[in-house]
Design an enzyme around this catalytic site. Structure first.
Site, PDB file in Angstrom:
ATOM      1  N   ARG A 153      -1.947   8.881   8.593  1.00 10.91           N
ATOM      2  CA  ARG A 153      -2.202   7.882   7.557  1.00 10.91           C
ATOM      3  C   ARG A 153      -0.909   7.112   7.270  1.00 10.91           C
ATOM      4  O   ARG A 153       0.169   7.520   7.697  1.00 10.91           O
ATOM      5  CB  ARG A 153      -2.746   8.548   6.292  1.00 10.91           C
ATOM      6  CG  ARG A 153      -1.941   9.763   5.798  1.00 10.91           C
ATOM      7  CD  ARG A 153      -1.914   9.881   4.320  1.00 10.91           C
ATOM      8  NE  ARG A 153      -1.288   8.717   3.719  1.00 10.91           N
ATOM      9  CZ  ARG A 153       0.032   8.519   3.653  1.00 10.91           C
ATOM     10  NH1 ARG A 153       0.877   9.378   4.156  1.00 10.91           N
ATOM     11  NH2 ARG A 153       0.518   7.423   3.094  1.00 10.91           N
ATOM     12  N   GLY A 154      -1.084   5.999   6.516  1.00  7.50           N
ATOM     13  CA  GLY A 154       0.047   5.114   6.282  1.00  7.50           C
ATOM     14  C   GLY A 154       0.060   4.084   7.405  1.00  7.50           C
ATOM     15  O   GLY A 154      -0.116   4.441   8.585  1.00  7.50           O
ATOM     16  N   ALA A 155       0.265   2.818   7.030  1.00  6.93           N
ATOM     17  CA  ALA A 155       0.071   1.725   7.987  1.00  6.93           C
ATOM     18  C   ALA A 155       0.956   1.824   9.226  1.00  6.93           C
ATOM     19  O   ALA A 155       0.499   1.563  10.349  1.00  6.93           O
ATOM     20  CB  ALA A 155       0.306   0.394   7.275  1.00  6.93           C
ATOM     21  N   ALA A 156       2.219   2.204   9.063  1.00  4.46           N
ATOM     22  CA  ALA A 156       3.118   2.264  10.216  1.00  4.46           C
ATOM     23  C   ALA A 156       2.723   3.412  11.142  1.00  4.46           C
ATOM     24  O   ALA A 156       2.675   3.246  12.377  1.00  4.46           O
ATOM     25  CB  ALA A 156       4.570   2.429   9.753  1.00  4.46           C
TER      26      ALA A 156
ATOM     27  N   ARG B 225     -10.309   2.479  10.291  1.00  2.81           N
ATOM     28  CA  ARG B 225     -10.039   2.104   8.893  1.00  2.81           C
ATOM     29  C   ARG B 225      -9.823   0.593   8.856  1.00  2.81           C
ATOM     30  O   ARG B 225      -9.149   0.056   9.726  1.00  2.81           O
ATOM     31  CB  ARG B 225      -8.799   2.836   8.346  1.00  2.81           C
ATOM     32  CG  ARG B 225      -8.989   4.352   8.248  1.00  2.81           C
ATOM     33  CD  ARG B 225      -7.818   5.009   7.528  1.00  2.81           C
ATOM     34  NE  ARG B 225      -7.850   4.778   6.091  1.00  2.81           N
ATOM     35  CZ  ARG B 225      -6.843   5.095   5.260  1.00  2.81           C
ATOM     36  NH1 ARG B 225      -5.733   5.630   5.742  1.00  2.81           N
ATOM     37  NH2 ARG B 225      -6.938   4.870   3.972  1.00  2.81           N
TER      38      ARG B 225
ATOM     39  N   CYS C  44       2.243   6.033  -3.973  1.00  4.54           N
ATOM     40  CA  CYS C  44       1.766   6.440  -2.659  1.00  4.54           C
ATOM     41  C   CYS C  44       2.912   6.987  -1.787  1.00  4.54           C
ATOM     42  O   CYS C  44       3.949   7.420  -2.310  1.00  4.54           O
ATOM     43  CB  CYS C  44       1.015   5.306  -1.963  1.00  4.54           C
ATOM     44  SG  CYS C  44      -0.027   5.879  -0.591  1.00  4.54           S
TER      45      CYS C  44
ATOM     46  N   ASP D  72      -0.130  -2.291   3.138  1.00  4.51           N
ATOM     47  CA  ASP D  72      -1.049  -2.143   4.280  1.00  4.51           C
ATOM     48  C   ASP D  72      -1.298  -3.478   4.937  1.00  4.51           C
ATOM     49  O   ASP D  72      -1.507  -3.565   6.153  1.00  4.51           O
ATOM     50  CB  ASP D  72      -2.351  -1.494   3.824  1.00  4.51           C
ATOM     51  CG  ASP D  72      -2.087  -0.040   3.483  1.00  4.51           C
ATOM     52  OD1 ASP D  72      -1.695   0.229   2.337  1.00  4.51           O
ATOM     53  OD2 ASP D  72      -2.222   0.803   4.385  1.00  4.51           O
TER      54      ASP D  72
ATOM     55  N   LYS E 239      -1.987   0.681  -1.603  1.00  2.00           N
ATOM     56  CA  LYS E 239      -2.750   1.770  -2.214  1.00  2.00           C
ATOM     57  C   LYS E 239      -3.250   1.420  -3.612  1.00  2.00           C
ATOM     58  O   LYS E 239      -2.506   0.840  -4.405  1.00  2.00           O
ATOM     59  CB  LYS E 239      -1.853   3.013  -2.258  1.00  2.00           C
ATOM     60  CG  LYS E 239      -2.452   4.258  -2.854  1.00  2.00           C
ATOM     61  CD  LYS E 239      -3.753   4.672  -2.240  1.00  2.00           C
ATOM     62  CE  LYS E 239      -3.688   4.850  -0.746  1.00  2.00           C
ATOM     63  NZ  LYS E 239      -5.037   5.048  -0.125  1.00  2.00           N
TER      64      LYS E 239
ATOM     65  N   LYS F 298       2.843  -5.802   9.160  1.00  9.12           N
ATOM     66  CA  LYS F 298       1.908  -5.740   8.021  1.00  9.12           C
ATOM     67  C   LYS F 298       1.409  -7.136   7.625  1.00  9.12           C
ATOM     68  O   LYS F 298       0.600  -7.260   6.710  1.00  9.12           O
ATOM     69  CB  LYS F 298       2.578  -5.097   6.795  1.00  9.12           C
ATOM     70  CG  LYS F 298       3.421  -3.868   7.074  1.00  9.12           C
ATOM     71  CD  LYS F 298       2.587  -2.664   7.359  1.00  9.12           C
ATOM     72  CE  LYS F 298       3.388  -1.416   7.661  1.00  9.12           C
ATOM     73  NZ  LYS F 298       4.240  -0.930   6.589  1.00  9.12           N
TER      74      LYS F 298
HETATM   75  C1  RUB Z   1      -1.033   4.345   2.537  1.00 12.94           C
HETATM   76  C2  RUB Z   1      -0.395   3.208   1.786  1.00 12.94           C
HETATM   77  C3  RUB Z   1       1.047   2.898   2.104  1.00 12.94           C
HETATM   78  C4  RUB Z   1       1.083   1.804   3.190  1.00 12.94           C
HETATM   79  C5  RUB Z   1       2.480   1.604   3.731  1.00 12.94           C
HETATM   80  O1  RUB Z   1      -2.419   4.460   2.296  1.00 12.94           O
HETATM   81  O2  RUB Z   1      -1.019   2.516   1.012  1.00 12.94           O
HETATM   82  O3  RUB Z   1       1.709   2.405   0.980  1.00 12.94           O
HETATM   83  O4  RUB Z   1       0.239   2.177   4.267  1.00 12.94           O
HETATM   84  O5  RUB Z   1       2.916   2.767   4.401  1.00 12.94           O
HETATM   85  P1  RUB Z   1      -3.232   5.659   2.996  1.00 12.94           P
HETATM   86  P2  RUB Z   1       4.046   2.663   5.534  1.00 12.94           P
HETATM   87  O6  RUB Z   1      -2.582   6.939   2.573  1.00 12.94           O
HETATM   88  O7  RUB Z   1      -4.625   5.510   2.477  1.00 12.94           O
HETATM   89  O8  RUB Z   1      -3.151   5.441   4.497  1.00 12.94           O
HETATM   90  O9  RUB Z   1       5.202   1.990   4.884  1.00 12.94           O
HETATM   91  O10 RUB Z   1       4.342   4.094   5.933  1.00 12.94           O
HETATM   92  O11 RUB Z   1       3.489   1.850   6.646  1.00 12.94           O
END
Ligand code: RUB
Length: 343
Positions: free
Chosen positions: A25-28, A68, A133, A202, A213, A238
């Site tokens: 999870r998390g966009a990256a 997703r 988040c 995201d 989030k 992003k």
């Molecule tokens: C994760 C979320 C993070 C972004 C950025 O949501 O909202 O703030 O994805 O993350 P979820 P990053 O837990 O539902 O995936 O900076 O790691 O890309």
């Protein structure tokens, strides 16, 4: 003339499952895993013609794409890797796809490091940062500031319903940052001792809106009212190219059960647990209880509540992000996997 269509390899299906279930999870991290999965598809494909190989890759991309809907890093990663697939033979297609995926992953990691260095400039020694988040881009800014010798404290929002704030707290404690963990609804009270709100994204829309989030927008509005600057750490992966042509970003709605267990629901509506409500289905069995549960995973923060978007290309006021978007994406926003889509 051709045999059965070479399918999507099991490793891709399993990455797709992990993304859907938020084990990845998390966009990256989602973008990184998607690129890796396409490389695995290329590596393990048993296709014996270039057309069959390409079909397999597009089918794999479509499987990943459907996991997703909100983080644009996912389609951006898929598009980038597929555009690098080049050659007249299966061997050439395979090696070019793998090389492109590896380059994507390398660039992603480098961009995050660069973004971190830029974001760290905004943080002063002794600052307290409030997070929401778990964002690796946001954490990269904190890490770079710590490496530059700055002392920081963090107020970490728990982030219901999945409590990704715990992941942030754990990482910050590993870096020896003093952490105060708070319930989401305590945030406004703690803004009085906060120097920066720091969140990830995201997706970022062409008008500078930040999709992140659920709870980010309320935090940003409160921060503005309290005079606390809001900084968004987001690599250019992003940036959401479709928003340049008027598309909106889909907000993912997740299972009701992330919010309310079967027993809690039964207690609210004053009913005994019924056998059919304890199954594996994502949603509760339809009843006429009058209770609706909604669980949006993300929200939209309008640009006027954001002070800076920090990318690996520098920091931008949200209103000017469209310039960078045009430069990076032009008008090309096709979804190559749709050419081969079966539906
Ligand atoms: C994760 C979320 C993070 C972004 C950025 O949501 O909202 O703030 O994805 O993350 P979820 P990053 O837990 O539902 O995936 O900076 O790691 O890309």
């Amino acid at each position: 003339m051709e045999g059965a269509e070479p399918g999507v390899v099991p490793a891709v299906e399993s990455t797709a499952d992990d993304i859907t279930a938020m084990r990845i999870r998390g966009a990256a991290a989602i973008a990184d895993a998607a690129a890796e999965a396409l490389a695995t598809q290329a590596e393990r494909s048993t296709a014996d013609t270039p057309t069959a190989f390409e079909r397999g890759l597009h089918a794999a991309a479509e499987t990943l794409y459907e996991t997703r809907p909100t983080a644009v890093s996912l389609p951006n990663a898929l598009r980038y890797v597929l555009r690098g697939m080049d050659g007249d033979t299966v061997a050439d297609l395979r090696s070019s796809t793998i090389a492109r995926a590896e380059r994507f992953q390398r660039d992603l990691a480098q961009a995050q490091d660069r973004l971190g260095e830029i974001g760290a400039h905004r943080l002063q020694d002794g600052d307290t940062v409030m997070t929401h988040c778990h964002s690796t881009d946001a954490l990269a800014c904190l890490e770079a500031a710590l490496e530059a010798g700055k002392e920081l404290e963090a107020i970490v929002k728990e982030t219901r319903p999945r409590k990704q704030g715990h992941i942030t707290a754990r990482q910050l404690r590993e870096w020896d940052v003093p952490v105060t963990l708070i319930a989401d609804n305590a945030a406004r009270r703690y803004l009085d001792r906060t120097d920066h709100v720091l969140v990830g994204a995201d997706s970022i829309a062409a008008d500078g809106s930040v999709i992140n989030k659920i709870g980010t927008s309320g935090l940003a509005v409160n921060a503005r009212e309290r005079g606390v600057p809001v900084m968004v750490a987001a690599q250019t992966i992003k940036l959401h190219p479709d928003t340049m042509t008027g598309h909106t970003v889909e907000i993912e709605m997740r299972s009701e059960r992330e919010l309310l267990a079967d027993e809690e629901r039964a207690a609210i509506i004053g009913e005994d647990l019924e056998p059919e409500t304890t199954g594996d289905d994502d949603e509760f069995a339809a009843t006429d209880s009058g209770l609706t549960v909604e669980n949006p995973a993300f929200d939209v923060t309008p640009p006027r509540y954001v002070d800076a978007i920090v990318t690996e290309r520098g920091q931008f006021p949200p209103e000017s992000i469209v310039t960078l978007m045009r430069e990076l994406f032009g008008e090309l926003t096709d979804d190559p996997w749709n050419d081969y889509s079966s539906h």
